[in-house]
Motif scaffolding. Structure first.
Motif, short mmCIF file in Angstrom:
data_model
loop_
_atom_site.label_atom_id
_atom_site.label_comp_id
_atom_site.label_asym_id
_atom_site.label_seq_id
_atom_site.Cartn_x
_atom_site.Cartn_y
_atom_site.Cartn_z
N VAL A 55 0.83 -1.20 0.00
CA VAL A 55 0.00 0.00 0.00
C VAL A 55 0.87 1.25 0.00
CG1 VAL A 55 -1.67 1.32 1.37
CG2 VAL A 55 -1.98 -1.14 1.04
N CYS A 196 -6.04 -4.87 -4.01
CA CYS A 196 -5.78 -3.43 -3.90
C CYS A 196 -5.23 -2.86 -5.20
CB CYS A 196 -4.81 -3.16 -2.76
SG CYS A 196 -5.46 -3.50 -1.11
N SER A 203 -10.02 2.27 -10.44
CA SER A 203 -10.46 3.59 -10.00
C SER A 203 -9.77 4.70 -10.78
CB SER A 203 -10.19 3.76 -8.49
OG SER A 203 -10.89 2.80 -7.75
N SER A 376 -17.86 -4.88 5.32
CA SER A 376 -18.01 -4.32 3.98
C SER A 376 -19.19 -3.36 3.87
CB SER A 376 -18.17 -5.45 2.95
OG SER A 376 -19.27 -6.28 3.29
N GLY A 379 -18.36 0.88 4.15
CA GLY A 379 -18.03 1.78 3.05
C GLY A 379 -19.25 2.49 2.49
N THR A 551 -11.44 10.42 -2.36
CA THR A 551 -10.90 9.42 -1.43
C THR A 551 -12.00 8.56 -0.84
OG1 THR A 551 -9.08 10.93 -0.88
CG2 THR A 551 -9.48 9.10 0.62
N VAL A 552 -13.12 9.20 -0.45
CA VAL A 552 -14.25 8.45 0.11
C VAL A 552 -14.79 7.45 -0.92
CG1 VAL A 552 -16.63 8.65 0.93
CG2 VAL A 552 -14.88 10.22 1.77
N ASN A 554 -13.23 6.17 -3.56
CA ASN A 554 -12.25 5.12 -3.85
C ASN A 554 -12.20 4.06 -2.75
OD1 ASN A 554 -11.49 6.28 -6.28
ND2 ASN A 554 -9.79 7.42 -5.38
N LEU A 555 -12.60 4.44 -1.55
CA LEU A 555 -12.67 3.47 -0.46
C LEU A 555 -14.03 2.78 -0.41
CD1 LEU A 555 -11.47 2.30 2.21
CD2 LEU A 555 -12.48 4.26 3.38
N ALA A 556 -15.10 3.53 -0.62
CA ALA A 556 -16.44 3.01 -0.39
C ALA A 556 -16.94 2.12 -1.54
CB ALA A 556 -17.42 4.16 -0.17
N MET A 559 -15.61 -1.50 -1.49
CA MET A 559 -16.22 -2.23 -0.37
C MET A 559 -17.68 -2.55 -0.66
SD MET A 559 -14.57 -0.18 2.87
CE MET A 559 -15.36 -1.23 4.08
#
Length: 578
Positions: A55, A196, A203, A376, A379, A551-552, A554-556, A559
């Motif tokens: 990461v 990842c 993304s 999960s 997210g 960022t939110v 790309n994370l959510a 998930m």
């Protein structure tokens, strides 16, 4: 005089013996008990640090600086895959050479249909590797050799891993536990790192496409990062390879995250003592009376495909058309979430009426399923509450779809809460065995109600229930007098009515499960293939800023995609169990 002279030697010998005993005891503790208690923690820390190294390289690569390049990340992942290949090969060879008894296997670790589904995802990943190799051949003159070695190693890794999943994923390891723990956890985090990497690449591609679309429509003059090599392709199908590659990313991403979950169950099973009383009965998927659930599920699936096509076409056009496409998506989502909430709530109500017993046995696979469902969900819950805050903070000048977005976000939170309850309760319920079924009241004969004889045949089994059972020697002809024929209007078809009611409850549960199964597939298709109004509406971006909201998302979004596929797998298991 003599005893006083021998005292120092005896005391020194006794102290040396005590030191030897202490040393031997410490040696035993360090060599036997220590790994058994702490190998899980040590291997977990090893795997977590592997993931964090990868990461860290990804975060440096995201800045597109000259120091860290994509070749460095791919070289690191390739090395990890090679180590996993060596471990899997050693494990399979050692298993083949063992001549002892058949190793213990956990029947709950995986099912044939899950392994079959993963095999299909692996085939799509192999096609993706073939496209990568073809693209490397086209740009051979100006790209690093790592870009050609990586897909070859990944293809070998995928084939070997599928073989390992089919024949060894259920093994309960009892030998070389410490070494095997490190091997299994290395495989777990290698697949997580591959997941990842896939999420980051997908993304970045979607974000560049989104920026390019906004620039072409004249909304912003945003710069995009060029990902193509700096030379011309020597074959004519390079564009086909690069375009098709990103349509296969969702399947490759889900493959690696599911393999990680299955290997994590195997890691938890190392050294475990299985319960011998677990049932080996195979659940059946043959279910009569399935009509409403599949029909509504197919309708939801067809609606999702229609919404996806219309959205992707209209989002490229004018501002008014874009707003209409976003409003259509949120209206569709409100209807879908409402139906899923009602279906999950009805399933929970059936469980309350049926009162099935709870299965409290140890099952690492089921425990992991429950934890992954909750984890999960976080997210999409974060994304939903951010949307709620953005809608409430928005002024009157924003489009009218913001209120539909508010309802959709709240229903999304509620839907996942209720569906998680339904799935977890279904996994922890078990149907009653035939010998556990309580006798219906119609068969409990009271003193004032007796069952009439049928064709002169009298059943004495229900007579004198409150008395102790009598032996055959204690029976006399006087005790065998026929029962009275009073109340002869009482009949026995009530038992059939009770069975029909019980069967209908099972049919209701199966229809609910298959409907939720199809709905989760539908809700996976939309974001997986580019229907993401959270990027296009601009509502949340104006509230939180571009970098924070990106960022939110790309994370959510990854998930949320994993939540849908994991829900599909769990719901199919519930369908078989019911």
């Amino acid at each position: 005089m003599y005893p006083s002279k021998s005292t120092p030697s005896s005391s020194s010998s006794s102290s040396s013996n005590a030191e030897k005993k202490l040393f031997s005891k410490l040696k035993v503790n360090l060599t036997k008990k220590y790994p058994q208690k702490n190998a899980e923690i040590l291997s977990g820390q090893y795997g977590a640090n592997l993931l964090l190294i990868g990461v860290s390289v990804m975060l440096a690569l995201a800045q597109h600086g000259p120091a860290v390049k994509n070749e460095h990340l791919l070289a690191f992942i390739t090395a990890l895959m090679l180590v996993q290949l060596v471990w899997m090969l050693c494990y399979m060879i050692r298993r083949e050479r063992e001549r002892g008894p058949v190793p213990e296997r956990d029947a709950h670790a995986s099912t044939s249909w899950i392994r079959g589904g993963l095999t299909m995802l692996a085939l799509l990943s192999l096609i993706m590797d073939a496209f990568r190799i073809g693209s490397f051949v086209g740009y051979l003159s100006c790209v690093s050799a790592v870009l050609g070695v990586y897909p070859i190693v990944h293809a070998l890794h995928t084939i070997s891993q599928v073989h390992f999943l089919w024949f060894h994923i259920r093994d309960v390891i009892k030998k070389y536990e410490t070494f095997e723990r490190f091997g299994v956890i290395h495989a777990v985090f290698t697949n997580l790192l591959l997941w990842c990497n896939g999420v980051m690449s997908e993304s970045e591609h979607f974000f560049n496409t989104h920026r390019r679309r906004l620039t072409e429509l004249g909304y912003d003059n945003l710069s995009t990062v060029e990902t193509e090599p700096g030379c011309n392709c020597t074959i004519s199908v390079c564009s086909i390879f690069s375009t098709s590659l990103y349509y296969l990313y969702p399947f490759n991403i889900e493959y690696h995250i599911f393999v990680s979950a299955m290997l994590l169950v195997m890691w938890k099973n190392i050294g475990r003592t299985l319960e011998l009383h677990s049932s080996s009965e195979r659940p059946s998927t043959r279910s009569p009376g399935l009509m409403l659930g599949p029909m509504l599920g197919l309708l939801a699936l067809a609606s999702s495909v229609t919404v996806l096509v219309v959205y992707l076409i209209h989002i490229e056009k004018s501002q008014q058309t874009r707003e209409a496409a976003i409003s259509m998506f949120y209206l569709y989502g409100v209807v879908m979430m409402s139906c899923m909430c009602v279906a999950s709530g009805a399933g929970l109500l059936v469980y309350r009426l049926e009162a099935w017993p709870m299965d409290t046995g140890s099952n690492p696979s089921r425990t992991l399923d429950s934890e992954l469902l909750l984890g999960s969900s976080l997210g999409s819950w974060l994304m939903s509450w951010c949307s709620v805050v953005a809608v409430l903070a928005a002024g009157p000048g924003y489009p009218s779809f913001r209120w539909t977005c508010l309802v959709y976000s709240l229903l999304l939170v509620l839907e996942k809460c209720v569906q998680n309850l339904f799935i977890v309760e279904s996994l922890y319920r078990r149907p009653r065995d035939p010998d556990e079924e309580p006798e219906p009241e119609i068969f409990s004969i009271t003193p004032g109600l007796e069952v009439p004889p049928y064709d002169s045949i009298v059943n004495h089994g229900y007579e004198t229930q409150d008395k102790p059972c009598a032996t055959l020697e204690e029976e006399t002809p006087e005790n065998r007098a026929p029962s009275s024929r009073k109340n002869s209007h009482v009949t026995l078809p009530v038992r059939n009515q009770l069975n029909v009611t019980h069967g209908r409850k099972r049919q209701i549960l199966k229809n609910i499960t298959i409907f939720l199964f199809m709905c989760n597939i539908s809700l996976w298709i939309l974001p997986a293939f580019g229907c993401r109004p959270q990027y296009d509406s601009g509502l949340e971006q104006d509230t939180f800023g571009h970098s924070v909201w990106t960022t939110v998302l790309n994370l959510a979004i990854p998930m949320n995609l994993f939540y849908r596929t994991h829900s599909v797998a769990s719901l199919f298991e519930v369908f078989r169990k019911v």
